[in-house]
Write a protein that holds these residues in place. Structure first.
Motif, short mmCIF file in Angstrom:
data_model
loop_
_atom_site.label_atom_id
_atom_site.label_comp_id
_atom_site.label_asym_id
_atom_site.label_seq_id
_atom_site.Cartn_x
_atom_site.Cartn_y
_atom_site.Cartn_z
N GLU A 38 -4.19 3.24 7.70
CA GLU A 38 -3.96 4.36 6.70
C GLU A 38 -2.45 4.62 6.44
OE1 GLU A 38 -7.05 7.59 8.11
OE2 GLU A 38 -5.63 7.33 9.63
N PRO A 62 -6.54 4.20 2.02
CA PRO A 62 -6.82 5.37 3.00
C PRO A 62 -5.63 6.07 3.39
CG PRO A 62 -7.55 3.16 3.74
CD PRO A 62 -6.94 2.77 2.51
N MET A 63 -5.81 7.20 3.23
CA MET A 63 -4.30 8.14 3.51
C MET A 63 -4.88 9.12 4.57
SD MET A 63 -2.55 8.68 0.11
CE MET A 63 -3.90 8.54 -1.01
N ARG A 64 -3.71 9.56 5.35
CA ARG A 64 -3.75 10.60 6.70
C ARG A 64 -2.71 11.39 6.19
NH1 ARG A 64 -4.89 11.14 12.16
NH2 ARG A 64 -6.43 9.53 11.78
N SER A 123 3.16 5.14 9.54
CA SER A 123 3.46 4.38 8.27
C SER A 123 4.99 3.95 8.24
CB SER A 123 2.86 4.90 7.17
OG SER A 123 1.54 4.88 6.91
N TYR A 175 -8.68 5.67 -2.19
CA TYR A 175 -8.21 4.35 -1.95
C TYR A 175 -6.84 4.11 -2.41
CZ TYR A 175 -7.42 -0.36 -0.91
OH TYR A 175 -7.00 -1.75 -0.33
N TRP A 219 0.30 7.08 6.25
CA TRP A 219 0.59 8.62 6.79
C TRP A 219 1.55 9.18 5.80
CZ3 TRP A 219 -0.93 10.68 11.66
CH2 TRP A 219 -1.55 10.09 12.37
N THR A 238 0.87 -1.31 -0.06
CA THR A 238 0.01 0.09 0.05
C THR A 238 0.94 1.22 -0.03
OG1 THR A 238 -0.19 -0.10 2.50
CG2 THR A 238 -2.11 -1.22 0.91
#
Length: 200
Positions: free
Chosen positions: A94, A112-114, A80, A110, A96, A63
């Motif tokens: 998520e 999911p991210m922060r 992350s 998609y 990061w 990811t």
């Protein structure tokens, strides 16, 4: 479908791990070939607009590769980056990503991210390049990640930052000098000092 184009697409995928339609346009091949190969079962589509070889073994960090392909100016940070450096037992759902204070927020649904906004030296210091599933990704060094965790302790928890600092020194992922340098860049010297003194 032309065999030579097919071979070129497969070669590119072996080199880069994941492809977007626009990556093919750069070499003069229509992005539609990716859809065709996906329909034939040759490619997987791990997320919208990204393609990978169907028989490739994705790493634990697939990811991260997907996100960095879609947001090439971002830098993997905080939880992350901790996970990548094996400095936490947490597995964030998520990815990061640090982006410039003035950068436009990417609209990606998609994975999911922060997003966290950094600027100046806090953005540029401690960036390492790593190969993840054939994709070059930018990830903050272990020392910079630990300092960032103290800076964002209200978001991720002080306990996570302390655990990361302890693991970083025990595993020798970063030296004390590297941690001090990162603490200064992040303006966390005073906050980190007692914890650094306690674990050394």
């Amino acid at each position: 479908m032309s065999k030579t184009k097919r071979e070129r697409v497969l070669e590119l995928l072996k080199e880069t791990g994941v492809l977007r339609p626009r990556d093919l346009k750069e070499v003069g091949i229509s992005g539609a070939y990716l859809n065709k190969l996906h329909a034939e079962g040759v490619l997987d589509r791990p997320s919208r607009g990204l393609y990978a070889l169907a028989d490739s073994e994705p790493s634990e960090h697939r990811t991260i590769a997907e996100v960095c392909k879609r947001v090439p100016h971002g830098v993997v940070c905080l939880l992350s980056a901790l996970r990548y450096h094996d400095l936490t037992t947490q597995a964030p759902f998520e990815v990061w990503l640090a982006i410039d204070q003035k950068a436009r927020l990417p609209s990606i649904d998609y994975p999911p991210m922060r997003f966290v906004r950094f600027s100046g030296e806090a953005l540029s210091f401690g960036i390492e390049k790593h190969d993840v599933d054939g994709v070059e990704v930018h990830i903050y060094s272990a020392a910079k990640t630990v300092a960032d965790c103290f800076k964002y302790r209200n978001k991720i928890g002080l306990d996570v930052a302390i655990e990361a600092l302890r693991d970083c020194l025990q595993q020798r992922t970063a030296t004390l000098d590297e941690l001090w340098a990162a603490a200064k860049v992040c303006r966390m010297s005073n906050v980190m000092r007692p914890y650094l003194e306690a674990v050394t």
